[in-house]
Motif scaffolding. Structure first.
Motif, PDB file in Angstrom:
ATOM      1  N   TRP A 221       0.614  -1.659  -0.338  1.00 16.94           N
ATOM      2  CA  TRP A 221      -0.028  -0.222  -0.159  1.00 16.94           C
ATOM      3  C   TRP A 221       0.612   1.292  -0.082  1.00 16.94           C
ATOM      4  N   ALA A 222       2.310   1.155   0.970  1.00 14.07           N
ATOM      5  CA  ALA A 222       2.443   2.618   0.602  1.00 14.07           C
ATOM      6  C   ALA A 222       3.746   2.387  -0.648  1.00 14.07           C
ATOM      7  N   ASN A 223       4.037   1.023  -1.243  1.00 11.44           N
ATOM      8  CA  ASN A 223       4.581   1.479  -2.273  1.00 11.44           C
ATOM      9  C   ASN A 223       4.257   2.443  -3.192  1.00 11.44           C
ATOM     10  N   LYS A 224       2.750   1.489  -3.551  1.00  7.93           N
ATOM     11  CA  LYS A 224       1.928   2.455  -4.513  1.00  7.93           C
ATOM     12  C   LYS A 224       1.372   3.555  -4.240  1.00  7.93           C
ATOM     13  N   LEU A 225       1.435   4.414  -2.895  1.00  5.14           N
ATOM     14  CA  LEU A 225       1.093   5.725  -2.446  1.00  5.14           C
ATOM     15  C   LEU A 225       2.520   6.578  -2.594  1.00  5.14           C
ATOM     16  N   PHE A 226       3.620   5.975  -2.474  1.00  7.40           N
ATOM     17  CA  PHE A 226       4.956   6.728  -2.370  1.00  7.40           C
ATOM     18  C   PHE A 226       4.844   7.954  -3.551  1.00  7.40           C
ATOM     19  N   LEU A 227       5.361   7.703  -4.323  1.00  3.68           N
ATOM     20  CA  LEU A 227       5.283   8.545  -6.021  1.00  3.68           C
ATOM     21  C   LEU A 227       4.230   9.574  -6.453  1.00  3.68           C
ATOM     22  N   ALA A 228       2.606   9.189  -5.304  1.00  3.32           N
ATOM     23  CA  ALA A 228       1.813  10.433  -5.050  1.00  3.32           C
ATOM     24  C   ALA A 228       1.920  11.302  -4.169  1.00  3.32           C
ATOM     25  N   TRP A 229       2.144  11.115  -2.774  1.00  4.39           N
ATOM     26  CA  TRP A 229       3.394  11.158  -1.795  1.00  4.39           C
ATOM     27  C   TRP A 229       4.429  12.548  -2.339  1.00  4.39           C
ATOM     28  N   VAL A 230       5.210  11.829  -2.800  1.00  5.87           N
ATOM     29  CA  VAL A 230       6.380  12.838  -3.017  1.00  5.87           C
ATOM     30  C   VAL A 230       5.629  14.007  -3.965  1.00  5.87           C
ATOM     31  N   THR A 231       5.656  13.535  -4.731  1.00  7.14           N
ATOM     32  CA  THR A 231       4.636  15.087  -5.800  1.00  7.14           C
ATOM     33  C   THR A 231       4.129  15.811  -5.533  1.00  7.14           C
ATOM     34  N   LEU A 232       2.706  15.373  -4.277  1.00  6.54           N
ATOM     35  CA  LEU A 232       1.655  16.803  -3.912  1.00  6.54           C
ATOM     36  C   LEU A 232       2.753  17.504  -2.750  1.00  6.54           C
ATOM     37  N   ALA A 233       4.411  16.705  -2.243  1.00  3.70           N
ATOM     38  CA  ALA A 233       5.155  17.083  -1.426  1.00  3.70           C
ATOM     39  C   ALA A 233       5.883  17.723  -2.176  1.00  3.70           C
ATOM     40  N   LEU A 234       6.250  17.933  -3.457  1.00  6.76           N
ATOM     41  CA  LEU A 234       6.866  18.244  -4.109  1.00  6.76           C
ATOM     42  C   LEU A 234       6.743  19.957  -4.046  1.00  6.76           C
ATOM     43  N   LEU A 235       5.554  19.912  -3.884  1.00  8.64           N
ATOM     44  CA  LEU A 235       4.870  21.425  -4.543  1.00  8.64           C
ATOM     45  C   LEU A 235       4.683  22.504  -2.951  1.00  8.64           C
ATOM     46  N   PHE A 236       4.447  21.379  -1.814  1.00 10.15           N
ATOM     47  CA  PHE A 236       4.915  22.708  -0.198  1.00 10.15           C
ATOM     48  C   PHE A 236       6.556  22.443  -0.181  1.00 10.15           C
ATOM     49  N   ALA A 237       7.085  21.568  -0.922  1.00 14.16           N
ATOM     50  CA  ALA A 237       9.079  21.831   0.068  1.00 14.16           C
ATOM     51  C   ALA A 237       9.031  23.203  -1.057  1.00 14.16           C
ATOM     52  N   ALA A 238       8.794  23.202  -2.227  1.00 13.71           N
ATOM     53  CA  ALA A 238       9.223  24.432  -3.523  1.00 13.71           C
ATOM     54  C   ALA A 238       8.732  25.776  -2.870  1.00 13.71           C
ATOM     55  N   THR A 239       7.663  25.626  -1.895  1.00 16.75           N
ATOM     56  CA  THR A 239       6.606  27.408  -1.503  1.00 16.75           C
ATOM     57  C   THR A 239       7.397  27.658   0.035  1.00 16.75           C
ATOM     58  N   TYR A 240       8.449  26.293   0.420  1.00 15.72           N
ATOM     59  CA  TYR A 240       9.008  27.045   1.744  1.00 15.72           C
ATOM     60  C   TYR A 240      10.120  26.977   0.937  1.00 15.72           C
ATOM     61  N   THR A 241      11.272  26.283  -0.041  1.00 18.14           N
ATOM     62  CA  THR A 241      12.614  26.427  -0.468  1.00 18.14           C
ATOM     63  C   THR A 241      12.109  28.019  -0.968  1.00 18.14           C
ATOM     64  N   ARG A 242      11.497  28.385  -1.746  1.00 17.16           N
ATOM     65  CA  ARG A 242      11.784  29.653  -2.370  1.00 17.16           C
ATOM     66  C   ARG A 242      11.504  30.482  -1.233  1.00 17.16           C
ATOM     67  N   LEU A 243      10.877  30.630  -0.157  1.00 14.05           N
ATOM     68  CA  LEU A 243      10.197  31.493   0.563  1.00 14.05           C
ATOM     69  C   LEU A 243      11.993  32.052   1.638  1.00 14.05           C
ATOM     70  N   THR A 244      12.399  30.465   1.897  1.00 13.68           N
ATOM     71  CA  THR A 244      13.103  30.528   3.073  1.00 13.68           C
ATOM     72  C   THR A 244      15.022  30.535   2.346  1.00 13.68           C
ATOM     73  N   ALA A 245      14.964  30.688   0.736  1.00 14.16           N
ATOM     74  CA  ALA A 245      16.389  31.010   0.319  1.00 14.16           C
ATOM     75  C   ALA A 245      16.887  32.012   0.231  1.00 14.16           C
ATOM     76  N   PRO A 246      17.725  32.409   1.465  1.00 13.73           N
ATOM     77  CA  PRO A 246      18.579  33.898   0.898  1.00 13.73           C
ATOM     78  C   PRO A 246      18.686  34.901  -0.694  1.00 13.73           C
ATOM     79  N   ARG A 247      18.339  35.650  -0.457  1.00 16.18           N
ATOM     80  CA  ARG A 247      18.553  36.433  -1.451  1.00 16.18           C
ATOM     81  C   ARG A 247      20.204  37.471  -1.743  1.00 16.18           C
ATOM     82  N   CYS A 248      20.515  36.741  -2.520  1.00 11.86           N
ATOM     83  CA  CYS A 248      21.852  36.858  -3.139  1.00 11.86           C
ATOM     84  C   CYS A 248      21.596  38.423  -3.874  1.00 11.86           C
TER      85      CYS A 248
END
Length: 72
Positions: free
Chosen positions: A45-72
């Motif tokens: 069950w976890a193997n079948k849903l892992f790719l969906a979990w990672v795909t949905l988490a990518l959106l939030f991880a990308a948002t947090y990365t852009r908010l916390t990245a240092p401005r150069c």
């Protein structure tokens, strides 16, 4: 930063289809197929849903990365 930009700008359904095409069909890392019931096989069950979990988490991880990245 490029992955964060792609995670924010690409629609989530496109990211999911791209991940499925690469990880299931092209490289055969994950199994495709039918849903596996949690009671019957928890690891399957976890193997079948892992790719969906990672795909949905990518959106939030990308948002947090852009908010916390240092401005150069």
């Amino acid at each position: 930063m490029l992955i964060a930009l792609a995670g924010v700008s690409l629609p989530i359904y496109f990211t999911g289809l791209l991940a499925q095409a690469l990880f299931v069909h092209q490289w055969a890392i994950f199994d495709g197929g039918e849903y596996v019931n949690f009671v019957d096989n928890p690891l399957g069950w976890a193997n079948k849903l892992f790719l969906a979990w990672v795909t949905l988490a990518l959106l939030f991880a990308a948002t947090y990365t852009r908010l916390t990245a240092p401005r150069c």
